[in-house]
Every structure is written in structure tokens, then in C-alpha cells.
Write a protein that holds these residues in place. Structure first.
Motif, PDB file in Angstrom:
ATOM      1  N   LEU A 593     -40.877-153.048   5.334  1.00 28.76           N
ATOM      2  CA  LEU A 593     -40.829-152.573   6.229  1.00 28.76           C
ATOM      3  C   LEU A 593     -41.416-151.493   5.231  1.00 28.76           C
ATOM      4  O   LEU A 593     -40.755-149.966   5.968  1.00 28.76           O
ATOM      5  CB  LEU A 593     -39.399-152.664   6.123  1.00 28.76           C
ATOM      6  CG  LEU A 593     -39.484-154.284   6.756  1.00 28.76           C
ATOM      7  CD1 LEU A 593     -37.589-154.414   7.639  1.00 28.76           C
ATOM      8  CD2 LEU A 593     -40.217-153.909   8.828  1.00 28.76           C
ATOM      9  N   ASN A 594     -40.063-151.151   4.075  1.00 33.63           N
ATOM     10  CA  ASN A 594     -40.230-149.943   3.075  1.00 33.63           C
ATOM     11  C   ASN A 594     -41.684-149.272   3.654  1.00 33.63           C
ATOM     12  O   ASN A 594     -41.837-148.270   3.811  1.00 33.63           O
ATOM     13  CB  ASN A 594     -40.002-149.988   1.541  1.00 33.63           C
ATOM     14  CG  ASN A 594     -38.356-150.413   2.071  1.00 33.63           C
ATOM     15  OD1 ASN A 594     -37.704-149.562   3.009  1.00 33.63           O
ATOM     16  ND2 ASN A 594     -37.842-150.842   0.994  1.00 33.63           N
ATOM     17  N   GLU A 595     -42.871-150.145   3.038  1.00 37.46           N
ATOM     18  CA  GLU A 595     -44.329-149.273   3.465  1.00 37.46           C
ATOM     19  C   GLU A 595     -44.264-148.456   4.220  1.00 37.46           C
ATOM     20  O   GLU A 595     -45.211-147.578   4.396  1.00 37.46           O
ATOM     21  CB  GLU A 595     -45.151-150.508   2.591  1.00 37.46           C
ATOM     22  CG  GLU A 595     -45.003-151.097   1.337  1.00 37.46           C
ATOM     23  CD  GLU A 595     -45.783-152.318   1.049  1.00 37.46           C
ATOM     24  OE1 GLU A 595     -45.488-152.349   0.114  1.00 37.46           O
ATOM     25  OE2 GLU A 595     -46.716-152.816   1.807  1.00 37.46           O
ATOM     26  N   SER A 596     -44.183-149.561   5.604  1.00 38.42           N
ATOM     27  CA  SER A 596     -44.504-149.231   6.622  1.00 38.42           C
ATOM     28  C   SER A 596     -43.381-148.182   7.000  1.00 38.42           C
ATOM     29  O   SER A 596     -43.737-147.121   7.805  1.00 38.42           O
ATOM     30  CB  SER A 596     -43.807-149.801   7.691  1.00 38.42           C
ATOM     31  OG  SER A 596     -44.120-149.063   8.796  1.00 38.42           O
ATOM     32  N   GLU A 597     -42.325-147.870   7.152  1.00 36.26           N
ATOM     33  CA  GLU A 597     -41.667-146.603   7.146  1.00 36.26           C
ATOM     34  C   GLU A 597     -42.236-145.280   6.448  1.00 36.26           C
ATOM     35  O   GLU A 597     -42.322-144.226   6.562  1.00 36.26           O
ATOM     36  CB  GLU A 597     -39.771-146.833   6.314  1.00 36.26           C
ATOM     37  CG  GLU A 597     -39.026-147.583   7.597  1.00 36.26           C
ATOM     38  CD  GLU A 597     -37.956-148.397   6.666  1.00 36.26           C
ATOM     39  OE1 GLU A 597     -37.981-147.814   5.874  1.00 36.26           O
ATOM     40  OE2 GLU A 597     -37.493-148.694   7.171  1.00 36.26           O
ATOM     41  N   ALA A 598     -42.186-145.846   5.217  1.00 34.49           N
ATOM     42  CA  ALA A 598     -43.130-144.509   4.183  1.00 34.49           C
ATOM     43  C   ALA A 598     -44.151-143.760   4.661  1.00 34.49           C
ATOM     44  O   ALA A 598     -44.619-142.345   5.099  1.00 34.49           O
ATOM     45  CB  ALA A 598     -43.490-144.939   2.575  1.00 34.49           C
ATOM     46  N   GLU A 599     -45.495-144.862   5.077  1.00 36.92           N
ATOM     47  CA  GLU A 599     -46.790-144.214   5.887  1.00 36.92           C
ATOM     48  C   GLU A 599     -46.060-143.819   7.234  1.00 36.92           C
ATOM     49  O   GLU A 599     -46.442-142.343   7.438  1.00 36.92           O
ATOM     50  CB  GLU A 599     -47.322-145.639   6.272  1.00 36.92           C
ATOM     51  CG  GLU A 599     -47.947-145.921   5.813  1.00 36.92           C
ATOM     52  CD  GLU A 599     -49.320-146.614   5.632  1.00 36.92           C
ATOM     53  OE1 GLU A 599     -50.070-146.188   4.840  1.00 36.92           O
ATOM     54  OE2 GLU A 599     -49.488-147.643   6.946  1.00 36.92           O
ATOM     55  N   GLU A 600     -45.300-144.015   7.874  1.00 40.69           N
ATOM     56  CA  GLU A 600     -45.049-143.685   8.772  1.00 40.69           C
ATOM     57  C   GLU A 600     -44.095-141.889   8.866  1.00 40.69           C
ATOM     58  O   GLU A 600     -43.779-140.777   9.771  1.00 40.69           O
ATOM     59  CB  GLU A 600     -43.554-144.230   9.707  1.00 40.69           C
ATOM     60  CG  GLU A 600     -42.598-143.366  10.995  1.00 40.69           C
ATOM     61  CD  GLU A 600     -41.688-144.578  11.687  1.00 40.69           C
ATOM     62  OE1 GLU A 600     -40.634-144.147  12.332  1.00 40.69           O
ATOM     63  OE2 GLU A 600     -41.968-145.910  11.835  1.00 40.69           O
ATOM     64  N   ARG A 601     -43.507-141.467   7.743  1.00 44.89           N
ATOM     65  CA  ARG A 601     -43.481-140.742   7.218  1.00 44.89           C
ATOM     66  C   ARG A 601     -44.519-139.666   7.277  1.00 44.89           C
ATOM     67  O   ARG A 601     -44.157-138.403   7.812  1.00 44.89           O
ATOM     68  CB  ARG A 601     -42.710-140.660   5.929  1.00 44.89           C
ATOM     69  CG  ARG A 601     -40.856-141.352   5.995  1.00 44.89           C
ATOM     70  CD  ARG A 601     -39.889-140.669   4.725  1.00 44.89           C
ATOM     71  NE  ARG A 601     -40.239-142.135   3.690  1.00 44.89           N
ATOM     72  CZ  ARG A 601     -39.692-142.767   3.792  1.00 44.89           C
ATOM     73  NH1 ARG A 601     -39.272-143.582   4.493  1.00 44.89           N
ATOM     74  NH2 ARG A 601     -40.402-143.455   2.597  1.00 44.89           N
ATOM     75  N   GLU A 602     -45.281-140.375   6.276  1.00 45.56           N
ATOM     76  CA  GLU A 602     -46.291-139.230   6.340  1.00 45.56           C
ATOM     77  C   GLU A 602     -47.143-138.506   7.750  1.00 45.56           C
ATOM     78  O   GLU A 602     -47.358-137.982   8.003  1.00 45.56           O
ATOM     79  CB  GLU A 602     -47.490-139.919   6.136  1.00 45.56           C
ATOM     80  CG  GLU A 602     -47.079-140.045   4.433  1.00 45.56           C
ATOM     81  CD  GLU A 602     -48.097-140.278   3.422  1.00 45.56           C
ATOM     82  OE1 GLU A 602     -49.590-139.548   4.068  1.00 45.56           O
ATOM     83  OE2 GLU A 602     -48.116-141.299   2.729  1.00 45.56           O
ATOM     84  N   ALA A 603     -47.175-140.007   8.621  1.00 44.69           N
ATOM     85  CA  ALA A 603     -47.482-139.155  10.501  1.00 44.69           C
ATOM     86  C   ALA A 603     -46.153-138.070  10.672  1.00 44.69           C
ATOM     87  O   ALA A 603     -46.992-137.434  11.614  1.00 44.69           O
ATOM     88  CB  ALA A 603     -47.578-141.023  10.890  1.00 44.69           C
ATOM     89  N   ALA A 604     -45.192-138.601  10.611  1.00 41.16           N
ATOM     90  CA  ALA A 604     -44.033-137.758  11.520  1.00 41.16           C
ATOM     91  C   ALA A 604     -44.109-136.549  11.346  1.00 41.16           C
ATOM     92  O   ALA A 604     -44.300-135.272  11.998  1.00 41.16           O
ATOM     93  CB  ALA A 604     -42.471-138.400  11.566  1.00 41.16           C
ATOM     94  N   LYS A 605     -44.820-136.356   9.791  1.00 41.23           N
ATOM     95  CA  LYS A 605     -44.914-134.410   9.161  1.00 41.23           C
ATOM     96  C   LYS A 605     -46.101-134.014   9.901  1.00 41.23           C
ATOM     97  O   LYS A 605     -45.782-132.806   9.953  1.00 41.23           O
ATOM     98  CB  LYS A 605     -45.129-134.867   7.328  1.00 41.23           C
ATOM     99  CG  LYS A 605     -44.873-133.284   6.129  1.00 41.23           C
ATOM    100  CD  LYS A 605     -45.140-133.963   5.235  1.00 41.23           C
ATOM    101  CE  LYS A 605     -44.954-132.715   4.557  1.00 41.23           C
ATOM    102  NZ  LYS A 605     -45.438-132.697   3.387  1.00 41.23           N
ATOM    103  N   LEU A 606     -47.353-134.562   9.828  1.00 40.72           N
ATOM    104  CA  LEU A 606     -48.319-134.332  10.304  1.00 40.72           C
ATOM    105  C   LEU A 606     -48.085-134.063  11.678  1.00 40.72           C
ATOM    106  O   LEU A 606     -48.501-132.436  12.310  1.00 40.72           O
ATOM    107  CB  LEU A 606     -49.205-135.016  10.364  1.00 40.72           C
ATOM    108  CG  LEU A 606     -50.937-134.928  10.822  1.00 40.72           C
ATOM    109  CD1 LEU A 606     -51.091-132.853  10.754  1.00 40.72           C
ATOM    110  CD2 LEU A 606     -52.266-135.568  10.759  1.00 40.72           C
TER     111      LEU A 606
END
Length: 939
Positions: A593-606
Motif C-alpha cells: 500500500l505504501n508503494e502504491s501511495e508513493a506512485e500516487e503522489r507522483e501522479a498527483a504532482k503531475l
């Protein structure tokens, strides 16, 4: 001549035979197609006659299309090189090895052309036989793709090689150049026709929305028409054409269909393939019996049968040689290949209908050919039929045993863990159902309670929390990625996600699934490559495209990136929720879940970057998704009315058609976000809008509109800008070198700043480096256009100096303006701004409650002898409250650009700008600023 009713009767009887064989052999290790072949040979012995052309023309196209279309996209991409190696060099090696062995071992004194011709015929690992085998065996996806893909592709190579040696045997001569040209045209022509039919089919499907019947009709018609165009019209391999058509549809068009339409299409094609498979094996057996038993030229002595066994052994040994020679490359590319898989690959080289068709054509040609005797034609057919029979009966019947012997039919360790955990969860649901239904002991006995509980009780799991940690990290990652993929399909179904973005998103999940054993979740990494704007920016700004087209394509690209980001965020949030519900809260689940949230932060930043620069893009995407979601809700409502009997089916169809015509497929007709026109931008800009109309018109014709990605350098330190940059939207990053050689970095909103204006007016190079910190909408005006305007309109110079001061204040005094909006600061400048020029040798006094900008000339501080001040610089009275103590001086003020003191000596002619700050304290928390009887709001 056979009556049509007899043909229909035969088809019905053959289907019944196929059903019986499939049912009776379903629990055995023998594929039902082997039994079909033996029974059909017996039928052929009764004198049945079948046109051999019927074998390929009627049943092969749908069978080949189903096999290639049902392949998984990622498996095709990863295994393509392995399939090509086996189908290309593998066929050539096989042809020469088999042909050479036959020439040296058989006593028939055949020519090399004849021996190599039979070698080409026997090199075709028939797709019909292999596909039928793989449908019944539990092979891995990788092995199924390699074996099935090779068997389909090598048909093209084997037929091309067969035609080459057939023509050579008839007396035609080929040099190496002619051979290369022939092979290139034959293979590339088939691939080109297949891809062309794929493109045409996709274009037709774009006009169809979720209609499984039309989808099936188009793909079925495409497979037949493509086959006949290639085989009869272009004289290339029709089978290779259909295979390329099916693979192209599998790779490109998988998101053209909704999940419901795709399931319906797959089920329909599975049924068609089953019928075609059953009939083609029966017809193959009849043709085999007809070609051997009814042949008058065949030597029926025991030696022919012994030589047949020898040919079979040669074929198997040649298969071993091919796999051994290509093993290093097969092991290197794609998913690799181990020894067990190589053994299965050797044993799966079955022969079938394609080889039979080529051998029959040789026999038929031998009746009227001087170069090929009738006896040779019969022998070629005999050896081909015997080899086909032996590979199907021996290899096909023992393939399942070989899988068991190699341990390749067992579940992997991860699959066993997942199955055990699913049993554990299923048992919990079973116990909950007992409580909800209030079942008594007598009720449980009637459903064989103990037997059901024993089935659901996993051997490796208990009800303790510790047992849940036995699920390993790989399985958990795969679970989450599967949930992400399912979320994408749901979005595709409800219309909130269109086909092209969905295809990229699905591919990212496939690649991340392949990378699970090596690294954490990485599906966003592959998406970043797809939506990277930098490559497009280089292409867009090459100057070969009209500006309106560049702007249109750039906005479409940004809108595509926005679709990707929104769908990615929705899918990962849904997948995390479902994974947590299924697996609970464990340490391994938390890692994933933490790995997924880390990827989500990158997508949210873009996504944040895009929305900051172009809020209209997100608005367009959201509007499209709202419309599509509404359409999905209304369609479900109509369907529920039909299911509940409240609306007749006829009325439901009418209502559905009205609904669809009203929405007009909104996910394909999304509203493109609008960019303001050049005229509107110029008129609305605080500086440009104040210029005379003739000047504004001149600027409108000279400015260029561009969209810049993140980290694009606009102003480079130490260089003279050649253009003005009007930044409409986005974030900027300013990097300034301090007096102590350190560097200060500041990020700030663009807010319609005009960059490069001070440098062009003063003739000085940039003292800072400014780059984009997000996507930015920019308007570019070349300096050579601005300078003549200033020369002809000297009265405008003060306005441009005023705008340059705004930029300098924004970059050099960010903390001073922190609580003031750009609109408020512009109003302050307009009201309290004044310019002054000081002659050399003059003493310049800094007024109290003022900020002075040195724009040109050189000064020295009389209070600090030896300190030389060069522009641009900020001059402040030393006792001002803006800097009451050194500890309160904002960081950029210590950069060497801000100076304190009452009096300065003018060394050379100095140009200065004054801003009256009476009543204004930038560090104050006051909510208003009073000056001249006016009131200015602070943020």
C-alpha cells in the motif's frame, strides 16, 4: 457431386462426434483431437471424399484469428523475438536438416530440390494441431504464447520456402538476390495486408458502441477477406496474414471493446474455434485416408513404413537441433527459457493440416508434371501423412504426461498461497452466511456441512493474525495490480476512460506485473514515458508545423496526460481499498500500500502541475467524465426496468437509442480545453493592455504561443535574452547566485510576468536562471520586434521599465510581497512608482519609507567605503522597519542584491525607480493598506 443436404448432415454428424470425444476423453490425458483424427481416418477408409482446398479456405481463418486474437498483449510483446526466432531461422534450419537427412538416408535417389521440398513441408509446425493441444493442457502463459505463436508464424516461412523449392524443382532458377527479394515480398506482403485489415477494422469499430454482434461480424469477415485477398489476390501466405491481423487486433484494439463486449466476443470466437477445430481434424483424417489408402502408386511393402518411422525420428531430432542451436537466444530474450521449457518446446512440434495441404498440392501437381513423378508425389504425401499422424498420436497423447513428469502442470508456490488464502476467506464468508441465514444443525446436515467445511479449510492457514503474513510480497503486489487493471476496465465500461488512454494504462500494468519479482510497483514509471511532454516539445518547436496545429496538439497531449493521471489515481485508490478488505492489515500489505501511495503522489504532482498551468484542461476532463458517468447510470436504470418487467424490451431499445443519440458517445467527442486567443491575452494583460491600439496590433502579429514542460530554461544566467517571455500560467523556478557563491532557489507562480524585459531595456545579461517548475503557457516576443516599437514610441518606455521593476521585485524581494497579491502589487506600483536619473558625481539620498531599484549605472555606499553597487540592486534606508535587525532579513536580501544606507555616490549616470512604502509593512499581518485615501486588500 455432393448434395448440399449431405454436407449439412456431415457437419452435424461431425459435431456430434466431436462432442462425444470431448466428453469421453475429458478426464484423461489424451486430447480429444487425437481420437477425432483416428475416427476420421476410419471414415475416410469408407470412401468419403473431401476437397482439400476446403481444409484451409473454410476452417483455418477463424481458427487462426481466434488463436492470435486471444493472446495477451504483454505476452505477445515479450515473446515476439522468441517466436520470430523459431518461425524464421528455425524453419530454415529445419528445412535444410530434414532435407539433407532425407537425401542421405532414403533410397529413392531424389534430387536435392525434391528432398528440400519435403523438408519444407515437414517443417511446418501446424497451428491447428498445436492450438488444439494447448487448449487442453495447463501450460503456462509464456509457453502457450511461444508455442502457439511459433506454430502460427512459421507457417508463413515454411510455405514461402516450400514455394521456393517447388519452383526450383519445376526448373526455375533463382540467384541469391532473387531468393532474398522473393522472401522479403512474400513475408512483408502478408504482414502488410494483415495490418491494413486491422486498421480498417478498428476504423469501422469506432462507429460502433458496445454491440457484440457487429464486433463479431466485423472480425469474422475480416479474417476471411484478409485470407482470400492475401492467398488469391496478392499470392502471399494467407495464414500469416490472418495471424498478423489477429495479433494487431489483440495489441491495438483490446480497449476498443468494453469488457462486456470483449467477453461476448471471446466466448463467440471460442465457440467458432471449437467447431472449426473439430471439423478440420475430421477432414484432415479423411484426406489422410484418401491420400494413402486409395493411392495406386504407393509401395505398400514394409520398407516404406520403416522409412516412415525413420522420417519421424529425423523430424524429432531436427526439432532438438533447432532448440539447442537457438537456446542461448531463447534464454536471453523475453521471459527466458529453462531446460524444462525447452524440453516441452521440442515435444510440441506437432504437424497437421498445413503440411497436409502442401503435400496434397505436390501430389496433385505430380500427375501433370514432367519434373515430378506420380510415385514421388505419392511418397511425399505418404511421409507427410505418416509424420502428421505420429506427431499427433505420439507427441499429442503424451504431452500431458510430459508436463506432469517435468512438474510443469503444478501450481506455483505463490499460486498455492493465494489459493489457500482464498479458501480461508471463503470459509469465513461461509460461517457468516450461516449466522445471517440462522441455519440449524439439520439444515447444515442437508448440505453436507462437514464436507463443505473440509473443502474450504486451507491446510496452511488458521484464523490467527500471524498466519495472514504467510502471503508473500510478490502475490500481494500482483493482487493490487490485478485490482488496478480491473478498475481500468470498469472505467472503460462506464465511459469515463476512452480507448487510447486505457490501452496505455493497461500496458503499464502488464509491464509492472512482469517487473514484480525484481522491484516495487512501477506502473507509473512506464506511464511517465508515454506522457512525457519534452519529446513532443522538441518536435512541436521545430518550426515545420503551423502554430495553430502545434497549440492544438499540445493541448491534446496535456488532456491525454490529465486523463492518464485521473484514471491512475482512481484505480490505485480503489485497488488499495479492495486489497485492504481482502487481505486485511498485515505488514506485507502495508508495504505494498505504501508503494502504491508513493506512485500516487507522483501522479498527483503531475496532475497538479497541469491544473496549475491549465485549469481548463482538468475542467474539460471532469466534464467528460461526469457526462459519461451519467450516461452509464441512465443505461443501468433502463436495463433494470427491463429486468424487473416494468419496461418492455422493445420500448427499452427505443429509449436506449434515444439516450445514445443524445449523448453522442461523449468519451469520443470530448471538449478540447480552450486557450485564450492572442488578442484577448494582449488586451487583458496589465502591461500590454495599456499600450496604444496600434502597438497592441503589432504585438499580436509577432507573438508566438507555446506550451513548455517542466524544467525548461527560459532565461539563462549570464546570457542576453533574445526574446520576451510572457508567462500566462504555471510555476517558475528562479536560481540566483549569492555574493558568497552559494545559490538561492525560489519557486513562484508566473502570474503574467514578462521575463527578459529588464535585460533587453538595460542591455545587461541575466543575473539569474529562470526555468519552468510546471507546465507553463507562454507567449514569446522577439527583442528585435520590441526595440523598434520603443524607438518610435518613447512615451512607452516608462511603462516597460515599470513592468521590469515588478519582475525584479518578484524575484529579488519575494518575502516582501508574500502577503500581497500580484494584482495588489501592480496597483501599488501604478500608484507609487516614479523614475529618476542621476548624473555622475551626484549624491543620491534614499527617502524614508521607500524602496529604490537601481536599474542602470554604478553607485558606491558612502557609509561603507569601497562597496561598489551595480544594477540590478535594491536600495533601502538603513533604519527602515523592513529590516530592523539582521536576523529578520529575509534570505534573498542577504544575496548581495539588497543594500542599506541613506546616501550613495553616483559614479556613472544612474537610472532608478522609486516605490513609496508609507503605511505599508510587508511583514505586517494587517489586512489592509491605506494610501492616498485608498484601500488595498492583502491576501
Amino acid at each position: 457431386m455432393t448434395a448440399p443436404t449431405d454436407v449439412l448432415l456431415c457437419v452435424g454428424v461431425f459435431c456430434v462426434i466431436g462432442v462425444a470425444c470431448r466428453h469421453l476423453l475429458g478426464s484423461t490425458r489424451v486430447p480429444y483431437t487425437v481420437a477425432l483424427l483416428i475416427l476420421s481416418i476410419a471414415i475416410g477408409c469408407l470412401g468419403a471424399k473431401i476437397d482439400p482446398d476446403l481444409l484451409l479456405a473454410v476452417f483455418l481463418p477463424p481458427l487462426l484469428f481466434e488463436g492470435s486474437f486471444s493472446m495477451e498483449v504483454q505476452q505477445i510483446k515479450k515473446c515476439m523475438v522468441q517466436m520470430l526466432l523459431l518461425a524464421g531461422p528455425g524453419v530454415i534450419i529445419s528445412t535444410f536438416c530434414i532435407g539433407s537427412a532425407l537425401k542421405l538416408t532414403l533410397p529413392y535417389e531424389w534430387s536435392w530440390q525434391t528432398s528440400l521440398l519435403l523438408g519444407a513441408v515437414l517443417s511446418a509446425t501446424d497451428p491447428v494441431a498445436v492450438v488444439a493441444l494447448l487448449k487442453d493442457l495447463r501450460t503456462s502463459k509464456k509457453m502457450s504464447t511461444i508455442i502457439e505463436g511459433e506454430s502460427m508464424m512459421n507457417d508463413g516461412a515454411s510455405i514461402v520456402v516450400y514455394r521456393l523449392f517447388y519452383n526450383m524443382m519445376l526448373g526455375k532458377h533463382f540467384n541469391w538476390e532473387a531468393i532474398g527479394k522473393y522472401l522479403t515480398i512474400a513475408t512483408s506482403g502478408a504482414l502488410g495486408i494483415g495490418i491494413a485489415f486491422g486498421i480498417a477494422t478498428i476504423l469501422c469499430l469506432d462507429f460502433v458502441f458496445n454491440d457484440p454482434m457487429i464486433n463479431l461480424s466485423l472480425t469474422l469477415a475480416g479474417s476471411y477477406i484478409a485470407y482470400f485477398v492475401a492467398q488469391e489476390g496478392a499470392d502471399v501466405s494467407g495464414i500469416l496474414t490472418v495471424v498478423s491481423f489477429g495479433m494487431f487486433m489483440a495489441v491495438v484494439a483490446r480497449t476498443t471493446f468494453t469488457s462486456h463486449a470483449r467477453r461476448s466476443l471471446n466466448h463467440s470466437w471460442e465457440f467458432i474455434a471449437y467447431i472449426a477445430n473439430t471439423l478440420i481434424f475430421i477432414l484432415s483424417g479423411i484426406i489422410m485416408a484418401e491420400g494413402i489408402i486409395n493411392s495406386d502408386n504407393l509401395d505398400r511393402s514394409g520398407s516404406s513404413w520403416a522409412y516412415l518411422v525413420l522420417v519421424y525420428v529425423i523430424v524429432q531430432l531436427t526439432r532438438v537441433i533447432i532448440v539447442v542451436l537457438l537456446y542461448p537466444a531463447l534464454q536471453y530474450f523475453g521471459y527466458g527459457l529453462n531446460c524444462k521449457e525447452a524440453t516441452l518446446l521440442v515435444w510440441s512440434g506437432l504437424r497437421g493440416a498445413v503440411g497436409l495441404a502442401m503435400a496434397l498440392s505436390v501430389k496433385n501437381a505430380s500427375r501433370d508434371s514432367l519434373a515430378l513423378t506420380s510415385e514421388t508425389g505419392s511418397l511425399i504425401l505418404f511421409f507427410t501423412v505418416g509424420t502428421v499422424f505420429l506427431t499427433l498420436v505420439v507427441n499429442g497423447s503424451t504431452a500431458q504426461f510430459l508436463l506432469s513428469l517435468l512438474g510443469m502442470d503444478e501450481l506455483s508456490h505463490v499460486e498455492k498461497l493465494v489459493l489457500d488464502y482464498a479458501k480461508y476467506k471463503l470459509r469465513n464468508k461461509y460461517l457468516q452466511a450461516q449466522e445471517i441465514l440462522h441455519l440449524q444443525d439439520c439444515d447444515l446436515e442437508s448440505i453436507n456441512h462437514l464436507s463443505v467445511e473440509n473443502f474450504m479449510q486451507p491446510p496452511t492457514f488458521s484464523s490467527s493474525h500471524k498466519s495472514l503474513d504467510q502471503l508473500n510480497l510478490l502475490a500481494t503486489r500482483e493482487h493490487l495490480l490485478n485490482a488496478v487493471r480491473a478498475a481500468y476496465w470498469r472505467m472503460l465500461d462506464d465511459g469515463s476512460l476512452s480507448g487510447v488512454p486505457a490501452s496505455f494504462l493497461m500496458s503499464s500494468v502488464d509491464e509492472a506485473t512482469d517487473a514484480v519479482p525484481q522491484e516495487p510497483l512501477c506502473d507509473w514509471r512506464s506511464l511517465k514515458v508515454f506522457i512525457d511532454f519534452r519529446t513532443c516539445d522538441k518536435v512541436f518547436n521545430m518550426g515545420i508545423f503551423p502554430r495553430w496545429l502545434v497549440t492544438f496538439l499540445a493541448m491534446k497531449r496535456l488532456q491525454f496526460a490529465c486523463y492518464i493521471c485521473v484514471a491512475f489515481l482512481r484505480a490505485h485508490r480503489s485497488a488499495r481499498r479492495k486489497l485492504g478488505d481482502f487481505m486485511g492489515e498485515t505488514e506485507i500489505v502495508s508495504i505494498v500500500l505504501n508503494e502504491s501511495e508513493a506512485e500516487e503522489r507522483e501522479a498527483a504532482k503531475l496532475l497538479e502541475e497541469i491544473c496549475l498551468a491549465f485549469p481548463q484542461v482538468l475542467g474539460s476532463v471532469r466534464m467528460t467524465q461526469v457526462v459519461c458517468s451519467m450516461l452509464h447510470v441512465l443505461k443501468d436504470y433502463i436495463q433494470n426496468l427491463e429486468v424487473e418487467g416494468l419496461l418492455e424490451e422493445k420500448l427499452g431499445i427505443i429509449l436506449h437509442d434515444l439516450l445514445m443519440s443524445g449523448f453522442k458517445k461523449p468519451y469520443d467527442n470530448t471538449l478540447l480545453a480552450k486557450i485564450p486567443r492572442m488578442r484577448d491575452v494582449v488586451n487583458a494583460h496589465p502591461l500590454l493592455g495599456r499600450l496604444p491600439s496600434e502597438v497592441r496590433h503589432a504585438l499580436e502579429g509577432s507573438m508566438k504561443q507555446v506550451i513548455k514542460p517542466r524544467d525548461t530554461i527560459l532565461c539563462e544566467e549570464g546570457s542576453m535574452p533574445k526574446s520576451l517571455w510572457l508567462i500566462q500560467n504555471g510555476l517558475l523556478k528562479c536560481e540566483i547566485k549569492n555574493s558568497n557563491s552559494s545559490r538561492s532557489v525560489m519557486r513562484t507562480p508566473a502570474e503574467e510576468l514578462v521575463l527578459g524585459l529588464y535585460e533587453i531595456l538595460s542591455g545587461k545579461p541575466c543575473i539569474y536562471e529562470i526555468s519552468t517548475d510546471s507546465f507553463a503557457l507562454c507567449y514569446v516576443l522577439e527583442a528585435k520586434t520590441l526595440l523598434p516599437l520603443l524607438m518610435h514610441n518613447p512615451s512607452l518606455e516608462n511603462l516597460f521599465w515599470q513592468e521590469s521593476v515588478i519582475v525584479l521585485a518578484k524575484l529579488l524581494l519575494p518575502e516582501v510581497l508574500e502577503k500581497l497579491t500580484m494584482q495588489g502589487f501592480r496597483a501599488l506600483i501604478t500608484e507609487r512608482f516614479s523614475m529618476s536619473t542621476h548624473a555622475g558625481g551626484e549624491t543620491m539620498v534614499i527617502p524614508e519609507n521607500s524602496i529604490v531599484f537601481l536599474l542602470g549605472g554604478v553607485l558606491t555606499n558612502q557609509e561603507l567605503p569601497g562597496v561598489v553597487i551595480e544594477p540590478p540592486a535594491v536600495l533601502l534606508a538603513s533604519h527602515q522597519s523592513l529590516a530592523s535587525s539582521s536576523s529578520e532579513i529575509p534570505a534573498p536580501w542577504r544575496s548581495g542584491f539588497c543594500h542599506y544606507g541613506y546616501q550613495y555616490q553616483v559614479e556613472t549616470i544612474a537610472r532608478t525607480a522609486y516605490i513609496d512604502t508609507l503605511g505599508w509593512s510587508p511583514g505586517s499581518s494587517a489586512s489592509s493598506l491605506t494610501y492616498g485615501g485608498g484601500n488595498m486588500a492583502l491576501v
